[in-house]
Design a protein around this motif. Structure first.
Motif, short mmCIF file in Angstrom:
data_model
loop_
_atom_site.label_atom_id
_atom_site.label_comp_id
_atom_site.label_asym_id
_atom_site.label_seq_id
_atom_site.Cartn_x
_atom_site.Cartn_y
_atom_site.Cartn_z
N THR A 51 -51.56 34.28 -21.66
CA THR A 51 -52.41 34.58 -22.81
C THR A 51 -51.57 34.38 -24.07
O THR A 51 -50.48 34.93 -24.19
CB THR A 51 -52.88 36.05 -22.78
N SER A 98 -48.61 38.38 -15.11
CA SER A 98 -49.28 37.88 -16.31
C SER A 98 -48.22 37.66 -17.39
O SER A 98 -47.21 38.37 -17.44
CB SER A 98 -50.36 38.85 -16.80
N PRO A 157 -62.68 30.12 -23.46
CA PRO A 157 -61.98 30.18 -22.17
C PRO A 157 -61.53 28.80 -21.69
O PRO A 157 -61.95 27.79 -22.21
CB PRO A 157 -63.02 30.77 -21.23
N GLY A 158 -60.69 28.81 -20.71
CA GLY A 158 -59.99 27.59 -20.26
C GLY A 158 -60.87 26.39 -20.02
O GLY A 158 -62.00 26.50 -19.59
N PRO A 161 -51.08 33.67 -14.98
CA PRO A 161 -51.92 33.31 -16.13
C PRO A 161 -51.24 33.67 -17.46
O PRO A 161 -50.54 34.67 -17.55
CB PRO A 161 -53.19 34.13 -15.93
N CYS A 218 -51.72 27.92 -21.44
CA CYS A 218 -52.55 29.14 -21.37
C CYS A 218 -54.00 28.81 -21.05
O CYS A 218 -54.85 29.71 -21.03
CB CYS A 218 -52.43 29.96 -22.66
N PRO A 234 -61.63 36.48 -28.80
CA PRO A 234 -61.09 35.68 -27.72
C PRO A 234 -61.58 34.24 -27.83
O PRO A 234 -62.77 33.99 -27.81
CB PRO A 234 -61.58 36.36 -26.46
N ASN A 288 -56.55 30.14 -23.33
CA ASN A 288 -56.77 31.58 -23.34
C ASN A 288 -55.97 32.20 -24.48
O ASN A 288 -54.81 32.54 -24.32
CB ASN A 288 -56.35 32.13 -21.98
N ARG A 311 -55.30 22.61 -16.68
CA ARG A 311 -54.30 23.61 -17.03
C ARG A 311 -52.93 23.02 -16.74
O ARG A 311 -52.23 23.46 -15.86
CB ARG A 311 -54.58 24.90 -16.23
#
Ligand code: TXA
Ligand code: MG
Length: 359
Positions: A254, A329, A240-241, A252, A352, A237, A355, A245
């Motif tokens: 992905t 999502s 993270p953000g 959200p 995203c 992963p 993400n 945004r």
């Protein structure tokens, strides 16, 4: 947000770019001259324009969009000679090399500002971003108003930029004096933004004038790390953000990387037994999902896998589409980062909030 700005009666008019109605354009130019706000098409996205020499007019743009005061506006001109009026061209050879190749067109150049440009346009900076758009309606508006026009994208702050007049109406009806509907924007992503302050070319925002083309035209260019965000090869992963945004749908997002078959299977797993999953994918993925029995308006294609221009043109409309659906999502492809793909990649990265996963 509505209390920040007066509610206006917005005039909404259609103008055919191939047969421009002079009277409508005179009216629009009159609004600009009187310090009002006109939303107009460009070849990239729609802009929300005001007189760039009038501090008060520029301030109205921030209020109408709910835009943070520290985010400067782009000044639009309709003649190459006007650059010298509004900025200080330090490296003429470099500037004219870029101008002869890419202007008019989707390239914005940041240079030192001239004193006539108010700080409300540059958000207090000593530099100004200027662009000479190719769109005929945009150019006619600038010419008839005899003014440079400050114009950010004509969306509410935080929403995807508008690529159709209906997007502008959704966001700014009651907030602009006039909205000119000139049809869909050719590219569908905002202009390439470069700085040539100090004589070096720095790419700050990728667009339809690609990093490769800029490199061909002027040798080495520096790509600001923010363009590719925090994505690194083989990271799973991924980070993270970050705080911003932009361009974000309500649900959200992905972004998913990996090989085609695995990604389709991943999408299928996310869709199984759920009605609240949105999928943003290529035409090929959508067909494969249909073959597996998945269909419906929550599976949206933004173009064929190899048609990067098509992806650029439809991305923002797809992101807006999700906001009309009850999805909780959204999963999306990570597009190619070559050519105009880098711009699509960069906008999706923001949508995203960084993400991203590799499967
Ligand atoms: O294609 C486009 O550029 C569209 C159409 C309407 O021309 N306009 C547009 O404007 O996308 P906007 O405001 O949404 O984006 C302008 C970008 C912002 O990221 C802003 O921070 C950056 O340009 N910018 C403007 N002036 C700058 C400056 N002096 N220094 C650094 N960045 C600047
Ligand atoms: Mg914008």
């Amino acid at each position: 947000m509505h209390n920040e700005t007066d509610i206006k009666k917005t005039i909404i008019v259609k103008v055919d770019p191939e047969n421009i109605d002079g009277e409508i354009m005179e009216n629009a130019a009159g609004i600009i001259k009187r310090g009002g706000l006109v939303a107009f098409p460009t070849e990239t996205v729609y802009g929300l324009g005001a007189n760039a020499l009038d501090s008060g007019a520029a301030e109205k743009i921030y209020a109408a969009k709910g835009r943070p005061q520290d985010n400067p506006l782009i000044v639009h001109v309709a003649d190459l000679g006007d650059f010298e009026k509004y900025c200080i061209i330090e490296n003429k050879e470099l500037f004219y090399k870029l101008a002869s190749r890419f202007m008019p067109g989707p390239l914005t150049i940041i240079q030192k500002k001239s004193p006539v440009i108010p700080y409300s346009v540059t958000a207090g900076l000593e530099t100004v971003a200027i662009r000479f758009p190719a769109n005929k309606i945009a150019r006619r508006l600038i010419e008839l108003s005899s003014l440079p026009i400050a114009a950010p994208s004509a969306n509410l702050s935080g929403k995807p930029s508008p690529t159709l007049a209906s997007h502008v109406v959704d966001d700014l009806d009651g907030r602009a004096d006039m909205i000119i509907d000139g049809g869909p924007c050719t590219y569908g992503l905002e202009s390439t933004v470069i700085s040539i302050v100090g004589g070096n070319v720095r790419l700050l925002r990728p667009g339809a004038v690609t990093a490769e083309q800029l490199g061909e035209a002027c040798g080495n260019i520096y790509i600001d790390p923010a363009v590719r965000g925090m994505l690194k090869d083989n990271e799973r992963p991924l980070a993270p953000g970050m705080k911003y945004r932009h361009y974000a749908p309500k649900a959200p997002v992905t972004a998913v990387g990996g090989n085609d078959a695995e990604i389709v299977q991943f999408f299928a797993d996310k869709l199984s037994g759920r009605a609240d999953t949105g999928i943003l994918c290529y035409d090929e993925d959508k067909e494969a999902l249909n073959d597996m029995g998945f269909s419906g308006e929550n599976i949206i294609s933004f173009g064929k896998k190899d048609e990067l221009r098509e992806q650029a043109k439809s991305l923002f409309d797809c992101l807006r589409h999700f906001d009309r659906l009850p999805v909780k999502s959204i999963y999306t492809r990570i597009p190619s980062d070559e050519g105009i793909g880098l711009a699509v990649f960069n906008r999706l990265l923001k949508a995203c909030g960084f993400n991203m996963i590799n499967i």
